[in-house]
Design a protein around this motif. Structure first.
Motif, PDB file in Angstrom:
ATOM      1  N   ASN A  16      57.605   2.214   9.906  1.00  0.00           N
ATOM      2  CA  ASN A  16      56.153   2.097   9.982  1.00  0.00           C
ATOM      3  C   ASN A  16      55.578   1.861   8.585  1.00  0.00           C
ATOM      4  N   GLY A  17      56.166   2.528   7.601  1.00  0.00           N
ATOM      5  CA  GLY A  17      55.730   2.328   6.214  1.00  0.00           C
ATOM      6  C   GLY A  17      56.031   0.918   5.736  1.00  0.00           C
ATOM      7  N   VAL A  18      57.199   0.408   6.105  1.00  0.00           N
ATOM      8  CA  VAL A  18      57.570  -0.956   5.702  1.00  0.00           C
ATOM      9  C   VAL A  18      56.630  -1.960   6.366  1.00  0.00           C
ATOM     10  N   LYS A  19      56.321  -1.720   7.632  1.00  0.00           N
ATOM     11  CA  LYS A  19      55.386  -2.590   8.362  1.00  0.00           C
ATOM     12  C   LYS A  19      54.012  -2.568   7.680  1.00  0.00           C
ATOM     13  N   ALA A  20      53.564  -1.377   7.308  1.00  0.00           N
ATOM     14  CA  ALA A  20      52.255  -1.255   6.656  1.00  0.00           C
ATOM     15  C   ALA A  20      52.230  -1.991   5.316  1.00  0.00           C
ATOM     16  N   SER A  21      53.398  -2.133   4.692  1.00  0.00           N
ATOM     17  CA  SER A  21      53.457  -2.851   3.405  1.00  0.00           C
ATOM     18  C   SER A  21      53.288  -4.355   3.605  1.00  0.00           C
ATOM     19  N   GLY A  22      53.495  -4.840   4.846  1.00  0.00           N
ATOM     20  CA  GLY A  22      53.301  -6.272   5.110  1.00  0.00           C
ATOM     21  C   GLY A  22      54.519  -6.993   5.656  1.00  0.00           C
ATOM     22  N   ILE A  23      55.576  -6.243   5.957  1.00  0.00           N
ATOM     23  CA  ILE A  23      56.784  -6.853   6.535  1.00  0.00           C
ATOM     24  C   ILE A  23      56.709  -6.737   8.063  1.00  0.00           C
ATOM     25  N   ASP A  24      57.037  -7.835   8.756  1.00  0.00           N
ATOM     26  CA  ASP A  24      56.945  -7.838  10.218  1.00  0.00           C
ATOM     27  C   ASP A  24      58.301  -7.730  10.906  1.00  0.00           C
ATOM     28  N   THR A  25      59.347  -8.233  10.260  1.00  0.00           N
ATOM     29  CA  THR A  25      60.670  -8.307  10.901  1.00  0.00           C
ATOM     30  C   THR A  25      61.746  -7.959   9.887  1.00  0.00           C
ATOM     31  N   ILE A  26      62.777  -7.235  10.348  1.00  0.00           N
ATOM     32  CA  ILE A  26      63.976  -7.067   9.522  1.00  0.00           C
ATOM     33  C   ILE A  26      65.196  -7.489  10.341  1.00  0.00           C
ATOM     34  N   VAL A  27      66.195  -7.995   9.645  1.00  0.00           N
ATOM     35  CA  VAL A  27      67.500  -8.219  10.259  1.00  0.00           C
ATOM     36  C   VAL A  27      68.370  -7.013   9.894  1.00  0.00           C
ATOM     37  N   ASP A  28      68.815  -6.267  10.910  1.00  0.00           N
ATOM     38  CA  ASP A  28      69.656  -5.085  10.698  1.00  0.00           C
ATOM     39  C   ASP A  28      71.115  -5.543  10.694  1.00  0.00           C
ATOM     40  N   LEU A  29      71.679  -5.639   9.493  1.00  0.00           N
ATOM     41  CA  LEU A  29      73.047  -6.182   9.388  1.00  0.00           C
ATOM     42  C   LEU A  29      74.118  -5.104   9.531  1.00  0.00           C
TER      43      LEU A  29
END
Ligand SMILES: [Zn+2]
Length: 320
Positions: free
Chosen positions: A52-65
């Protein structure tokens, strides 16, 4: 359409994307045999808060490798994905620097017990049908090569990943060791198997400041994973910034993706050690620090958008 833990997403809804992150890095057998060591509910709560913190920073998607060999746990990550707005793309593949799992060395065409190649079948099934019982489809493939080079075990995994890629078109993400310049070896192998290097992200290129090496990889068509911002123990932050800036200046932005390779929780890197040694190794730093710092160094907004939006859209959208 791009598969995520919570369903398919059209490429134009990916948004700002980090191409190499982890939700959890675990050891599957420890988790299975010593569940008391792993408060699953706490881990899920913690990961939800983190993303949620990462999303609030402006990131919408991550690839979980996180693939098998890294403690991949699709049901656990699915619980996280269902409670956060962050889009999470799953991976399939196997993480090893040396040995393949024994079942894969004994079974398969040309091996002692013959039969079909289970790893290849599982990777294809993860991509086409979803991971058993979860409905979660993998969007990308992964393998690793490092200081042992192309051991029999590593070659076994690479073969399965290449075959699954040729069958499905899912992009390949690698763990490479740029100090061994082995991204080039990975490219040689994949080319020999008929893989188009435009669908291959050579991971951990960001650990290197050797621009000649990085440009060689890009000139052969692959994407450079500048994917460990904050992991200063491998290369200091300023050097990582400088490499991206120089590559952009020379026109390589269409072949760069950015990430941190950090996680909400890693068994390998206890919280206290990470807080003390790598306080800025977290995914929210990309929007909070890295992008503003690149802009201050003169990287254009169009290059930044290319790396954060357009490249992930092109690469993740390439599966058939
Ligand atoms: Zn990683």
């Amino acid at each position: 359409m791009i598969p995520t833990f919570t369903g398919e997403l059209s490429a134009d809804r990916l948004g700002a994307t980090l191409m190499h992150e982890h939700v959890f890095v675990l050891n599957a057998e420890l988790v299975l045999n010593y569940p008391g060591q792993f408060p699953a509910d706490d881990l899920v709560d913690r990961a939800v808060e983190y993303f949620n913190g990462v999303k609030a920073s402006g990131i919408d998607t991550i690839v979980d490798l996180t693939v098998m060999g890294n403690g991949r746990n699709i049901p656990l990550v699915k619980r996280v994905a269902e409670r956060t707005e962050m889009n999470i793309v799953a991976a399939t593949g196997w993480y090893t620097f040396h040995d393949a799992p024994t079942f894969a060395t004994l079974n398969g065409p040309g091996r002692l017990l013959g039969g079909s190649d289970l790893l290849t079948e599982l990777f294809i099934r993860d991509i086409r049908d979803g991971v058993d019982g979860t409905g979660v489809k993998a969007g990308v493939l992964k393998f690793a090569t490092d200081h042992y080079g192309f051991s029999d075990g590593v070659l076994n995994i690479m073969q399965a990943v290449a075959d699954a890629h040729l069958e499905t078109g899912a992009p390949i993400f690698t763990h490479s060791n740029p100090h061994k310049r082995n991204g080039l070896d990975q490219q040689d192998y994949l080319t020999s198997r008929g893989v188009d290097l435009g669908g291959v992200v050579i991971g951990h290129c960001g650990d290197s400041e050797d621009l000649d090496y990085l440009k060689q990889i890009a000139d052969r068509g692959s994407i450079l994973g500048m994917d460990r911002f904050g992991l200063d123990s491998k290369l200091p932050y300023e050097k990582r910034l400088h490499a991206v800036k120089e590559l952009c200046k020379q026109g390589y932005a269409p072949q760069i993706v950015i990430a941190t390779d950090s996680s909400a929780y890693s068994m390998n890197f206890p919280d206290e050690a990470r807080a003390e040694r790598l306080p800025k190794w977290r995914a929210s730093e990309i929007m909070d620090t890295v992008i503003p710092d690149l802009r201050n160094l003169g990287v254009s907004d169009s290059d930044l958008d290319q790396m954060m939006f357009a490249n992930p859209r092109r690469i993740l959208g390439s599966a058939q």
